[in-house]
Design a protein around this motif. Structure first.
Motif, short mmCIF file in Angstrom:
data_model
loop_
_atom_site.label_atom_id
_atom_site.label_comp_id
_atom_site.label_asym_id
_atom_site.label_seq_id
_atom_site.Cartn_x
_atom_site.Cartn_y
_atom_site.Cartn_z
N THR A 96 42.00 28.06 33.12
CA THR A 96 40.74 27.84 32.41
C THR A 96 40.64 26.48 31.75
O THR A 96 41.59 26.01 31.11
CB THR A 96 40.56 28.94 31.34
OG1 THR A 96 41.04 30.18 31.86
CG2 THR A 96 39.10 29.07 30.94
N TRP A 136 39.28 34.35 34.83
CA TRP A 136 38.99 35.42 35.77
C TRP A 136 39.81 35.24 37.04
O TRP A 136 40.38 34.18 37.28
CB TRP A 136 37.49 35.49 36.12
CG TRP A 136 36.84 34.16 36.41
CD1 TRP A 136 36.11 33.39 35.54
CD2 TRP A 136 36.85 33.44 37.66
NE1 TRP A 136 35.68 32.24 36.16
CE2 TRP A 136 36.10 32.24 37.45
CE3 TRP A 136 37.40 33.69 38.91
CZ2 TRP A 136 35.91 31.30 38.47
CZ3 TRP A 136 37.21 32.76 39.92
CH2 TRP A 136 36.46 31.58 39.70
N TYR A 189 39.98 35.69 41.38
CA TYR A 189 39.25 35.86 42.63
C TYR A 189 40.17 36.56 43.62
O TYR A 189 41.31 36.15 43.83
CB TYR A 189 38.78 34.52 43.21
CG TYR A 189 38.01 34.71 44.50
CD1 TYR A 189 36.75 35.28 44.49
CD2 TYR A 189 38.58 34.35 45.72
CE1 TYR A 189 36.04 35.48 45.68
CE2 TYR A 189 37.88 34.55 46.91
CZ TYR A 189 36.62 35.11 46.87
OH TYR A 189 35.93 35.33 48.04
N TYR A 228 36.39 25.50 41.28
CA TYR A 228 35.55 26.27 40.35
C TYR A 228 35.29 25.52 39.04
O TYR A 228 35.43 26.07 37.95
CB TYR A 228 36.24 27.60 40.05
CG TYR A 228 36.70 28.35 41.27
CD1 TYR A 228 35.80 28.80 42.22
CD2 TYR A 228 38.07 28.60 41.49
CE1 TYR A 228 36.22 29.50 43.36
CE2 TYR A 228 38.50 29.30 42.61
CZ TYR A 228 37.57 29.74 43.54
OH TYR A 228 37.99 30.42 44.64
N LYS A 234 29.72 26.45 36.81
CA LYS A 234 29.27 27.84 36.95
C LYS A 234 28.71 28.11 38.34
O LYS A 234 28.83 29.22 38.87
CB LYS A 234 28.22 28.16 35.88
CG LYS A 234 28.76 28.21 34.45
CD LYS A 234 29.58 29.47 34.22
CE LYS A 234 30.13 29.53 32.80
NZ LYS A 234 29.13 29.90 31.81
N ASP A 251 29.85 27.11 41.05
CA ASP A 251 30.96 27.29 42.01
C ASP A 251 31.55 28.69 41.99
O ASP A 251 32.33 29.05 42.89
CB ASP A 251 32.10 26.31 41.69
CG ASP A 251 31.68 24.85 41.81
OD1 ASP A 251 30.87 24.56 42.70
OD2 ASP A 251 32.18 24.03 41.02
N ILE A 252 31.23 29.47 40.99
CA ILE A 252 31.89 30.76 40.80
C ILE A 252 31.40 31.77 41.84
O ILE A 252 30.20 31.94 42.03
CB ILE A 252 31.64 31.29 39.38
CG1 ILE A 252 32.24 30.33 38.35
CG2 ILE A 252 32.24 32.68 39.20
CD1 ILE A 252 31.98 30.69 36.91
N THR A 286 33.18 37.45 41.57
CA THR A 286 33.56 37.23 40.18
C THR A 286 32.41 37.53 39.24
O THR A 286 32.59 38.16 38.19
CB THR A 286 34.03 35.77 39.98
OG1 THR A 286 35.19 35.55 40.78
CG2 THR A 286 34.36 35.49 38.53
N LYS A 287 31.23 37.12 39.61
CA LYS A 287 30.05 37.39 38.77
C LYS A 287 29.84 38.89 38.61
O LYS A 287 29.49 39.37 37.53
CB LYS A 287 28.82 36.73 39.38
CG LYS A 287 28.86 35.21 39.33
CD LYS A 287 27.65 34.59 40.03
CE LYS A 287 27.74 33.07 40.00
NZ LYS A 287 26.61 32.43 40.72
N ASP A 313 33.59 34.40 32.00
CA ASP A 313 32.73 33.56 32.84
C ASP A 313 33.07 32.08 32.69
O ASP A 313 32.21 31.21 32.79
CB ASP A 313 31.26 33.80 32.52
CG ASP A 313 30.93 33.50 31.05
OD1 ASP A 313 31.87 33.20 30.28
OD2 ASP A 313 29.75 33.58 30.69
N VAL A 345 35.09 28.34 33.46
CA VAL A 345 35.30 27.48 34.63
C VAL A 345 36.73 26.95 34.56
O VAL A 345 37.41 27.03 33.54
CB VAL A 345 34.29 26.32 34.68
CG1 VAL A 345 32.88 26.84 34.88
CG2 VAL A 345 34.38 25.45 33.42
N GLU A 346 37.18 26.39 35.69
CA GLU A 346 38.55 25.92 35.77
C GLU A 346 38.63 24.43 35.52
O GLU A 346 37.71 23.67 35.84
CB GLU A 346 39.13 26.24 37.16
CG GLU A 346 40.64 25.95 37.25
CD GLU A 346 41.26 26.48 38.53
OE1 GLU A 346 42.43 26.88 38.49
OE2 GLU A 346 40.58 26.48 39.58
#
Length: 366
Positions: free
Chosen positions: A187, A196, A198, A265, A268, A270-271, A275-276, A285, A287-288
């Protein structure tokens, strides 16, 4: 008279020789029986079956660190067995009990004593295994219920996130379960609560296929893996790229790659939709960071990391299973199937020259 004396002496000599011979034979038979008995009761240790324990510390299902597990067994969590053909190393962990570090879940798992950096890595982990049990209870709407992680890459630094988790999951009443793998984002920022996973299917479904109600199950996967069915994985990290290979007789061999140095990612947008659907409803929620796991020491894990626990699904609908734990009573959990158990037949580890001590991770988490 003289002849009678000679005859008697000869008879006594023959009897003495025969008696001595019989005694010697009985003694030899007794020694042989004793030797065979000792052989049959001699403990076969995990390090006799898979001689690679110098590279690991063993975390047990009660949260304790057993250290380097050469010539070691624990009948509750870690021991060997024979299926009539091969020796196997058994890793077993209940749904509820003391855990290691900050995890909600119990584990009987090896953690590598060295860490390596993805950019300079040339490191490899292989294993051949079969899952023998996953939890008999749990809320079917919770994605991690009835699942176990059998191999990992874990970060030793910063948030200690996990670029790889290899799962097996099977619902009650199904013959076949699913094998899938996860990438957890590293994160961006100072708050890791938005992290999160994937999930990517290998055989069967991915993590996102769940029950519509607490006690109803999705359809059984046609191409899944049964309990007791062997499969193998190979994990290679070299020059920043993670390469995965999954093999099992009667199933298609599957391969995957993932860049650990550059994130997919970072915004947002790109997610992924998966995941959503799973993580956005519970506020995860994030981002990386752009460089993903670059600059962080990573290490392998192998064993049984039980993903089913007794925490309420109201806390987290992905990770809190609401399963039976009998208040942490291990014997009762084992009696009614509320545990995870994985047998390993072979495994190997390749450690690059650039790897360094991982002692800081254990100091922080033991």
């Amino acid at each position: 008279m003289k002849n009678n004396t000679i005859a008697l002496a000869s008879l006594l000599l023959a009897f003495s020789f025969t008696s001595c011979k019989n005694t010697t034979k009985k003694s030899a038979e007794s020694t042989e029986e004793s030797t065979n008995e000792n052989k049959s009761t001699e403990t076969v240790f995990a390090s006799d079956v898979i001689p690679f324990f110098d590279d690991w510390k063993l975390i047990l299902g009660d949260g304790t660190n057993a250290g380097i597990a050469n010539d070691f067994e624990n009948k509750d969590f870690f021991y060997t067995t024979n299926d009539g053909k091969d020796d196997w190393v058994v890793f077993k962990a209940p749904n509820g009990g003391d855990t290691h570090g900050t995890s909600n879940n119990t584990r009987t798992e090896l953690a590598q004593i060295k860490k390596w950096y993805p950019k300079t890595a040339d490191d490899k982990l292989t294993a051949t295994l079969k899952v023998m049990n996953v939890s008999s209870t749990g809320d079917a709407r919770v994605a991690s219920t009835h699942a176990v992680v059998v191999g990992q890459i874990h970060s030793a630094d910063a948030f200690e996130n996990e670029p790889l988790k290899i799962f097996y999951k099977k619902y009650p009443g199904h013959t076949k379960g699913s094998v899938f793998w996860h990438y957890e984002i590293n994160t961006a920022g100072d708050d890791n609560s938005g992290r999160w996973d994937y999930s990517t299917a290998v055989w069967g479904n991915d993590f996102s296929v769940v029950g519509k109600t607490a006690d109803s199950y999705p359809a059984e996967p046609e191409d899944g893996i049964a309990l007791g069915e062997e499969f193998s994985y190979e994990v290679v990290v070299k020059d920043g790229i993670m390469s995965l290979k999954f093999m099992s007789d009667g199933h298609e061999t599957k391969t995957f790659t993932k860049n650990l140095l550059e994130s997919e990612y970072t915004t947002k947008a790109d997610i992924p939709e998966q995941t959503k659907k799973l993580f956005f409803p519970i506020g995860q929620d994030g981002v990386e960071r752009k460089e993903a796991y670059a600059g962080e020491g990573c290490f392998f894990k192998l064993g049984t990391y039980n993903q089913t626990n007794g925490k309420s699904p109201d806390e987290n609908m992905n990770w809190c299973s609401g399963a039976e734990t009998h208040g942490g009573d291990i014997e009762m959990q084992y009696a009614d199937g509320n545990y995870a158990e994985v047998w390993f037949k072979t495994a190997s580890i390749q450690v690059s020259n650039a790897a360094v001590s991982n002692e800081g991770y254990f100091t922080k988490n033991d």
